[in-house]
Design a protein around this motif. Sequence first.
Motif, mmCIF file in Angstrom:
data_model
loop_
_atom_site.group_PDB
_atom_site.id
_atom_site.type_symbol
_atom_site.label_atom_id
_atom_site.label_comp_id
_atom_site.label_asym_id
_atom_site.label_seq_id
_atom_site.Cartn_x
_atom_site.Cartn_y
_atom_site.Cartn_z
ATOM 1 N N VAL A 30 0.864 -1.179 0.000
ATOM 2 C CA VAL A 30 0.000 0.000 0.000
ATOM 3 C C VAL A 30 0.900 1.227 0.000
ATOM 4 N N PHE A 52 1.430 -0.760 -5.142
ATOM 5 C CA PHE A 52 2.530 -1.130 -6.034
ATOM 6 C C PHE A 52 2.969 -2.535 -5.638
ATOM 7 N N GLU A 78 10.805 1.676 5.932
ATOM 8 C CA GLU A 78 9.381 1.823 6.261
ATOM 9 C C GLU A 78 8.947 0.537 6.960
ATOM 10 N N GLU A 80 6.357 -2.025 8.413
ATOM 11 C CA GLU A 80 4.973 -2.272 8.005
ATOM 12 C C GLU A 80 4.446 -3.591 8.599
ATOM 13 N N ASP A 109 9.773 -2.118 4.226
ATOM 14 C CA ASP A 109 9.740 -1.705 2.817
ATOM 15 C C ASP A 109 10.920 -0.752 2.616
ATOM 16 N N LYS A 130 11.470 0.877 -5.490
ATOM 17 C CA LYS A 130 10.806 0.057 -4.468
ATOM 18 C C LYS A 130 11.108 -1.436 -4.589
HETATM 19 MN MN MN Z 1 5.757 1.277 2.224
#
Ligand code: MN
Length: 227
Positions: A30, A52, A78, A80, A109, A130
């Motif tokens: 997300v 993504f 990040e 998560e 992430d 990413k």
């Molecule tokens: Mn993320």
Amino acid sequence: MSYVIPPPARIAVQVAEGNDLFPVRRVYCVGRNYADHAAEMGADTREPPFFFSKPADALVPGGGDVAYPTLTGKLQHEVELVVALAAGGAGIPAARALDCVYGYAVGVDLTRRDLQQVAKDKGHPWDMAKGFDQSAPIGTIHPVAAVGHPARGAIWLTVNGQARQTGDLEQMAWKVGEVIANLSTYVALAPGDLIFTGTPAGVSTVLRGDLLVAGVAGVGELTVRLV
Ligand code: MN
């Protein structure tokens, strides 16, 4: 018939407390899902979720050493909550979406923030920002049977022992069931899919040698060292 090259290895993540493995099909993420992180990225906090993907083999099951990636001077973390699906489908009603969940894990992430900014500015895809190699460290998966559906509780990340991200699952703008339902309007979900559900505020730039520890209340911890 035989394969013309050796088939790639099956990607799998260990299930907590045992020797069982969760086989991975796809990895979805997300884009933003906590108001305070959306704000620090300069975004509207009430937008619908967007998604993504990362390649399944970008996962780093169990964490540990992660190679600092090429072509970035602004690698960011990040933390998560990751959802692991035991069932799927298209157009899953939100009210039944949690029935699809096998379990939950802590994930990080990792993001080439500088490349992501260029991609945003130019309207280019995010893939190389990413979905690079080793961009998705993930801890063990805790079955719903053991931990239920975490909806509140701390989600946090430290770098070299210093707090960087400190949030609470209840700050998620789109709850897990809503994320599954919305994503399933775009693609048919299936057993083996993972969904990284977004990160709270406090993302920061990390360097080679840094030690990252990430955690979610009830779902354990994950340690990553950038090498
Ligand atoms: Mn993320």
